[in-house]
Every structure is written in structure tokens, then in C-alpha cells.
Design an enzyme around this catalytic site. Structure first.
Site: not given
Ligand code: IMP
Ligand code: MG
Length: 179
Positions: A97-98, A150, A41-42, A163, A157, A101, A129
């Protein structure tokens, strides 16, 4: 908001960068049509803002993969929770994409999507990141490089909430620890 410790990227900075990315994407895909593949959902918030600044014809499709559960560390386990509705064969696909990582989610997705024979497949992520990367993946469009913390907001989220917040922030430690 009480949960915010530090704002990492302001709403204005996000919107400015999203406009620039939209412009670059429009130039790179001139004369083509794009399927924006939103990783739920990001990626949803980013996709909506980004799409407004793309001037070539855009279609959307959605996919949901899970790698995190509700924990704050990557598990390395990737599972397709919801697949695309349309075939991507012969299409120009841009994954939205959000954040990238470890890269585990994306590297799995890219392999899977390549096997469906798109005309092209590129990656656009709002946040990168790099400190935590475990697999190497080429990223075509990056909004911002972020530190290894984080982060929450603008799609990201904490236990499925926040979000909708229009900026990216570091939450207070006591919220994470007591959750
Ligand atoms: P990766 O597989 O480790 O690259 O992580 C992929 C997904 O983990 C991202 O698409 C996010 O949904 C989630 N994620 C990674 N870092 C963060 C973070 O700092 N906050 C919230 N979600 C994150
Ligand atoms: Mg994501």
C-alpha cells in the site's frame, strides 16, 4: 515544481528505506514464494521499487478499491473496482500500500482476503498516518510515519495527478483550495 509547498520525504530517503524493507522481507520470507498484492493505483510505484530488492521468488497481482473518490477526506465507503486475477488460496500474500490513513480500506480488504484462505497475509505500507486511524489493523512493514497532512507524490495523487513524482510532499494550499 510550483505545487510543492514542503518536501516531507526525499527521493534518497525513500529509496534507502525501500531497500531496507526489501531486505527485511527477503529474510522473513526465506525459502518461500510471495505474491505481492498491489493496491492500485497508489501502491504501484512502491511495488516496483520494493520488488527490485526482494530476493525470494515474487509474483504480482493487482486490486483496485475505492474509498476516497476524488475528495481529500475518507468517505468510509469501500468498493472493489478491480479484483485479483489469480486465486490466493495457500499463497503467502503481502499487501503493498502507499499509505494507511483511517485504515478503513485496509480493514475491509484484509477481511475480504482472509476469506480466500491464503497461507499468510501481511501488510507493507510505505507511509503510515496514525493520527487519523478509525479501525485498528496490524501493520507488518512500515516505511515512514507521517503527520496528519494531505500528502502527494510517490504514488499519492491529487485528483489523479502527481503520482509519478519521486518524493512525498505537501502541496500548496492554494492548489487544493482552487482545484
Ligand atoms: P484509508 O482507507 O483512510 O486508510 O485510506 C486509504 C487510501 O486513501 C490510501 O491508500 C490512499 O490512496 C488514500 N490517501 C490517504 N491519505 C492520503 C493522502 O494524504 N494523500 C493522498 N491519498 C491519500
Ligand atoms: Mg492506496
Amino acid at each position: 515544481m510550483d505545487i510543492v509547498d514542503r518536501i516531507i520525504i526525499s527521493e534518497d530517503d525513500i529509496q534507502r528505506r525501500v531497500r531496507e524493507l526489501g531486505k527485511a522481507i527477503s529474510q522473513d520470507y526465506a525459502g518461500k514464494e510471495i505474491t505481492l498484492l498491489c493496491v492500485l493505483k497508489g501502491g504501484l510505484m512502491f511495488l516496483c521499487d520494493l520488488a527490485k530488492h526482494i530476493t525470494v521468488p515474487v509474483a504480482y497481482d493487482f486490486m483496485s478499491v475505492s474509498s476516497y473518490g476524488d475528495a481529500t477526506e475518507s468517505s468510509g465507503v469501500v468498493r472493489i473496482v478491480k479484483d485479483l486475477e489469480e486465486s490466493i488460496e495457500g499463497k503467502h500474500v503481502l499487501i503493498v500500500e502507499d499509505i494507511i490513513d483511517t485504515g478503513l480500506t485496509l480493514s475491509y480488504l484484509v477481511k475480504n482476503l482472509h476469506s480466500r484462505n491464503p497461507a499468510s497475509l501481511r501488510i507493507c505500507t510505505l507511509l503510515n498516518k496514525p493520527a487519523n486511524r478509525r479501525v485498528d489493523i496490524p501493520i507488518d512493514y512500515v516505511g515512514f510515519e507521517v503527520p496528519n497532512e494531505f500528502l502527494v507524490g510517490y504514488g499519492l495523487d491529487f485528483k489523479q495527478f502527481y503520482r509519478n513524482i519521486p518524493f512525498v510532499f505537501v502541496p500548496k494550499k492554494e492548489y487544493i483550495q482552487n482545484a
